[in-house]
Design an enzyme around this catalytic site. Sequence first.
Site, PDB file in Angstrom:
ATOM      1  N   CYS E  50     -17.708  -7.312 -13.141  1.00 51.56           N
ATOM      2  CA  CYS E  50     -16.798  -6.193 -12.851  1.00 51.56           C
ATOM      3  C   CYS E  50     -16.176  -6.416 -11.478  1.00 51.56           C
ATOM      4  O   CYS E  50     -16.894  -6.613 -10.496  1.00 51.56           O
ATOM      5  CB  CYS E  50     -17.576  -4.870 -12.875  1.00 51.56           C
ATOM      6  SG  CYS E  50     -16.562  -3.463 -12.345  1.00 51.56           S
ATOM      7  N   ASP E  57     -20.582  -7.812 -16.894  1.00 52.39           N
ATOM      8  CA  ASP E  57     -20.065  -7.180 -18.110  1.00 52.39           C
ATOM      9  C   ASP E  57     -20.288  -8.143 -19.271  1.00 52.39           C
ATOM     10  O   ASP E  57     -20.341  -9.365 -19.072  1.00 52.39           O
ATOM     11  CB  ASP E  57     -18.556  -6.898 -17.976  1.00 52.39           C
ATOM     12  CG  ASP E  57     -18.287  -5.664 -17.143  1.00 52.39           C
ATOM     13  OD1 ASP E  57     -19.047  -4.684 -17.242  1.00 52.39           O
ATOM     14  OD2 ASP E  57     -17.301  -5.675 -16.385  1.00 52.39           O
TER      15      ASP E  57
END
Lengths: 152, 152, 152, 152, 152, 152, 152, 152, 152, 152
Positions: E50, E57
């Site tokens: 992120c 992620d």
Amino acid sequence: MTDVPSPQFLGQPSAAPSHPDAARLDPVPNPHPDALYLTRFVVPEFTSLCPVTGQPDFAHLVIDYAPEAHLVESKSLKLLMTSYRNHGAFHEDCTVDIAKRIVAAIAPRWLRISGYWYPRGGIPIDVVYQTGPPPSALYVPETGVPPYRGRG
Amino acid sequence: MTDVPSPQFLGQPSAAPSHPDAARLDPVPNPHPDALYLTRFVVPEFTSLCPVTGQPDFAHLVIDYAPEAHLVESKSLKLLMTSYRNHGAFHEDCTVDIAKRIVAAIAPRWLRISGYWYPRGGIPIDVVYQTGPPPSALYVPETGVPPYRGRG
Amino acid sequence: MTDVPSPQFLGQPSAAPSHPDAARLDPVPNPHPDALYLTRFVVPEFTSLCPVTGQPDFAHLVIDYAPEAHLVESKSLKLLMTSYRNHGAFHEDCTVDIAKRIVAAIAPRWLRISGYWYPRGGIPIDVVYQTGPPPSALYVPETGVPPYRGRG
Amino acid sequence: MTDVPSPQFLGQPSAAPSHPDAARLDPVPNPHPDALYLTRFVVPEFTSLCPVTGQPDFAHLVIDYAPEAHLVESKSLKLLMTSYRNHGAFHEDCTVDIAKRIVAAIAPRWLRISGYWYPRGGIPIDVVYQTGPPPSALYVPETGVPPYRGRG
Amino acid sequence: MTDVPSPQFLGQPSAAPSHPDAARLDPVPNPHPDALYLTRFVVPEFTSLCPVTGQPDFAHLVIDYAPEAHLVESKSLKLLMTSYRNHGAFHEDCTVDIAKRIVAAIAPRWLRISGYWYPRGGIPIDVVYQTGPPPSALYVPETGVPPYRGRG
Amino acid sequence: MTDVPSPQFLGQPSAAPSHPDAARLDPVPNPHPDALYLTRFVVPEFTSLCPVTGQPDFAHLVIDYAPEAHLVESKSLKLLMTSYRNHGAFHEDCTVDIAKRIVAAIAPRWLRISGYWYPRGGIPIDVVYQTGPPPSALYVPETGVPPYRGRG
Amino acid sequence: MTDVPSPQFLGQPSAAPSHPDAARLDPVPNPHPDALYLTRFVVPEFTSLCPVTGQPDFAHLVIDYAPEAHLVESKSLKLLMTSYRNHGAFHEDCTVDIAKRIVAAIAPRWLRISGYWYPRGGIPIDVVYQTGPPPSALYVPETGVPPYRGRG
Amino acid sequence: MTDVPSPQFLGQPSAAPSHPDAARLDPVPNPHPDALYLTRFVVPEFTSLCPVTGQPDFAHLVIDYAPEAHLVESKSLKLLMTSYRNHGAFHEDCTVDIAKRIVAAIAPRWLRISGYWYPRGGIPIDVVYQTGPPPSALYVPETGVPPYRGRG
Amino acid sequence: MTDVPSPQFLGQPSAAPSHPDAARLDPVPNPHPDALYLTRFVVPEFTSLCPVTGQPDFAHLVIDYAPEAHLVESKSLKLLMTSYRNHGAFHEDCTVDIAKRIVAAIAPRWLRISGYWYPRGGIPIDVVYQTGPPPSALYVPETGVPPYRGRG
Amino acid sequence: MTDVPSPQFLGQPSAAPSHPDAARLDPVPNPHPDALYLTRFVVPEFTSLCPVTGQPDFAHLVIDYAPEAHLVESKSLKLLMTSYRNHGAFHEDCTVDIAKRIVAAIAPRWLRISGYWYPRGGIPIDVVYQTGPPPSALYVPETGVPPYRGRG
Ligand SMILES: [Ca+2]
Ligand SMILES: [Ca+2]
Ligand SMILES: [Ca+2]
Ligand SMILES: [Ca+2]
Ligand SMILES: [Ca+2]
Ligand SMILES: [Ca+2]
Ligand SMILES: [Ca+2]
Ligand SMILES: [Ca+2]
Ligand SMILES: [Ca+2]
Ligand SMILES: [Ca+2]
Ligand SMILES: [Ca+2]
Ligand SMILES: [Ca+2]
Ligand SMILES: [Ca+2]
Ligand SMILES: [Ca+2]
Ligand SMILES: [Ca+2]
Ligand SMILES: [Ca+2]
């Protein structure tokens, strides 16, 4: 049972062809040539070799077609499938080749092949070829093969 | 809300530790030390590297334990998981290592880890370790992770 | 229909209690006190607040018990569930608290609670508590709640 | 990554053995010999030949074991699996043979093999062999392979 | 096996590129340039960071395309995927970026990417981009990825 | 990571708005304004109150849109969802209201909301609204939410 | 077909009894009284009335038993089920009542009933009663009824 | 392939026996008489007639056994199954009869049959018989046949 | 909550109508008459009687409509459903009758009913009627009810 | 219940016809001839014989039609299905024959038959025929029959 066709392989022992060139598809007369309809074969037992590494590859195939004058006799289809067992074939190439082979044998009104190959390097490949858009009056259900999901 | 524990990471931004040795699990007091019960974490976002090839590996982990005096605070668990991101670990070794790490941090009554690793070469590996048979009064539901199926 | 009990909430409008302390479970007589049997409630609509961040938490609860002299009337259970809506509760604490609350109200032969909390930070927590091993003559089916899987 | 074992096949090209007798399993040191744990391989890509008809057979195998001093290195397992590709084997015989082969190679504390063979004549065969009851402290999840259902 | 293409990465060890800019997709000749067909890759092992919080992620990607003159060689695709491992990327941006990258490399007749990102804050994001409506004669099966459901 | 937008809520603690009017959606620039693509949010944690009885209602929402100049930042969406927690709303009204709210905030090319409400009186209600037919070049996968089935 | 029993209802039209007291179970001789075995009926079409509100209730029942001298003829079971259609019955009471009724009619070696009632107020109730632990040599498969999940 | 047994039906055309008494099971030598293991047949194609009404009945059978000196050759099993096609048989009687027939033919260490009969009058019957508790060292997976659910 | 409509049945005890003619649907104002949207009711608790044999029939209904000026209030729908409990109705006739009844009450822009009836004689019937093709701008998800499969 | 049709077979014992030519479909008046709607029968209990080998074949049939003046009474359909039990029929031929038979009996506005045949030689065949494209105002849900998958 008067108009039973005479398939060449069904109901008798048949040696597996050692190479796709040695296999022969057996066209049998379409019993309903007046009707537009779909025939679907599912082949969960396809295997070939990787042409680069020589390692086995596996695929789950779905073959959909609308017959014209002939059907594919299913035992001859099985023998064709078996003939790929010890030959090299890339996923995309092999899937489309099989489609072309069936088209050459029975000249269907329409044909689609869907190849769901087992993952290599964590990534599977699916290949879907059809001879054109399906005839508008033909119903072709979804193949419904679940997508690859890894684990979890 | 009077007896709320004070977790060290929950509710505040925390840098991801760059190595498992740099991660710290955060034990918080067990609010029901009189009760034998199960806590299960599911971690579908675990990744590490293969020590031989350097390529990423992925796993879906299920961690079950019965707390004694402390619980594992979940954000600190997430940070531990993240710390494996760029480090090499064999499947069997890594899965058991994580279990031992948690045991060292909170000394639970009992612990099990189930690691479901993504396939390599068409074959996935699952690793399941527990500190012993579960206490007879503890209910541990099946992990329920679907088996690997290839395609089709 | 002669021996119908008189539940206090069922069949009439009831205001939702604003706090767990304000909720009251309604014990009704067990119609088969001679029989050892299981009653299971499933509550897919549980929500509370995180005591640290104040953000909503959600859980899917399964409550299994073997009644002694009393059953839990289900509308009063629903009102108890609703009373957690605006109060802070950690997952492990809250799940066991609810179990103790029901035990206090109806003194069952045996009770289990299974709390399946929605993921936070990518990791869900399941909490399972029971008052002891289930009586050997009682059949308690698996809860069957699918494990968390992330995506894919 | 200091104590990484040196597998003989992993990370390098390896020719597929042409016969099970030519395949060699590669034992690697168990990184946690103090711990009783389970390792599960799933092999959805197994194929052999029918000794009577010569036609290909297919199976989905699940191999569970608890290692003692050694693990089975997974690439060597894959090569063993591949070696059955062009050899005849009855379902029951072949499944148990593979189990005995692994036992001979790594002398595990316990081993189970579950073979799910594709249907012939409308009837599939499953074969499950284990070296004895699993150690009481070992957790062995259900294999979870869905039963055969025909169509519909 | 006469007309086998020569992929640059397949069948040989390849270091993972440290940044998307360092990755290179490997176009290989389309073996059936006369045929309109679909190729689908499924990537359940995608991870990035992120850009705001630096936390990992995860996504499950499905990439569908109809090749023109070239295919994407799958090992080079895997290396591109790996190159995002330690770089920041917003879900929507990253998903579309990958699509544009593949379009630039092989100029397909048509391409679609479907990104199924793991939930953050209880809410997952799916992103689906395609270069235009699929050619009318191309069959593109549903991706079939189950929707996110939380728990229960 | 040069062109990272600056979301107003992401990465920082944010109090939950007590009323939908107090919530504010945070538009962030669309990183690919040249591309027609779909963004899907799934919200399995929506709850409001019944305006007639005051009892909690629950819904599983799926929000699909094609962005124009702006995206909806997901943390601000979550805060909007939370703002309905203690307010009355009929199923049909509330579902369409949320859609209109998002349209007002980011003026997307197209938007659809699908609300799957938990059953009351044995009957659940689903509500689906879209701003018009989806653009013909946009691919919008099925939401795939399983239908309600009662028991059995 | 020499030793065919003569059921009283099977194969002939039978009026539905208007009250459980008016229904009569039809015991037929157990064709294998030497064998311990399980018979399972599944009744997905059970409905009764709520004694408090008069509203219809629905349940999915699973009835397992090991016969002694007699079996329950299935059409007479269906008529008993139908007899509850317009009578009041609480979930827990009714489920156990049916079990006692069958026990009185055929005196089985063992019996279990599992009642899966449709949700009321968002909460379903399951009731499971058995006459004692199943005989150790009897195999009783899981009922396998999926848990209630609300929506999503 | 030296020690291949000589089955009497496999690999050659065989007329279907017209009556169960005319069918003959073909015992073949157990290739691993030293090993305790399970063999499971699944027969989704069983049909017989109702002795009272003469209407066709259908069942899905699962046959589990641990062989002693002999296996059941699968083609002879199929012919036995076919022999019930035009004969009357009650569900409970027929299921146990088949078990006794196999026991008589191969004298296994242990045997179980599970018969899942299609519903009549809205109610299906399952019948499960075993010769005794399974040997403690034998692993017998769940049959996993989904329960009947009606519709919805 | 200012513009809350005043339903006639919701939130108050209501006697079940004894006949469909005695039931009354309660139209409530559409809160978004400017918007074209879908409302779906699922009714898994429908039962009526067979007009020929008098035996109970069961169905799982899905009712989809796009409201014009009015919505159907859901409690009044439930009372209509209940009114069929003791009345005779053929599957095809009854399903279409319900549709016409709702059309008469609220004059929707469009309506569809899907009735999934439980099997009789091994064969279930599904009936699907709609007032015309759905408006092109309306999204109507698949009903998703699984097909009937018998057993296995 | 005034306008109840008088079916010829429903509610009375009927001998199974021994040959398809001896079966007679029973048209009953369409109760809603003004309405275009779909009726779907699902037949999971179809069996015939292979004309070449004489061995039993099995199929799962789905029959969809839009009635004109008449419906097919379902018991007469069942008797027609049963009449194929001891007659030879190729998959493709038989499936289309049944469709033509129903068309001849009731002259529907439209009809489709989907035949899902059990695998032979590892490969199942599906056959789908329809009289033409479905009327544009008719909703025909997917048949939803899961694809064949082999094992795993
Ligand atoms: Ca080629
Ligand atoms: Ca995953
Ligand atoms: Ca280690
Ligand atoms: Ca497979
Ligand atoms: Ca507490
Ligand atoms: Ca051997
Ligand atoms: Ca079937
Ligand atoms: Ca970008
Ligand atoms: Ca409003
Ligand atoms: Ca149901
Ligand atoms: Ca009673
Ligand atoms: Ca849920
Ligand atoms: Ca008998
Ligand atoms: Ca009518
Ligand atoms: Ca079946
Ligand atoms: Ca014909």
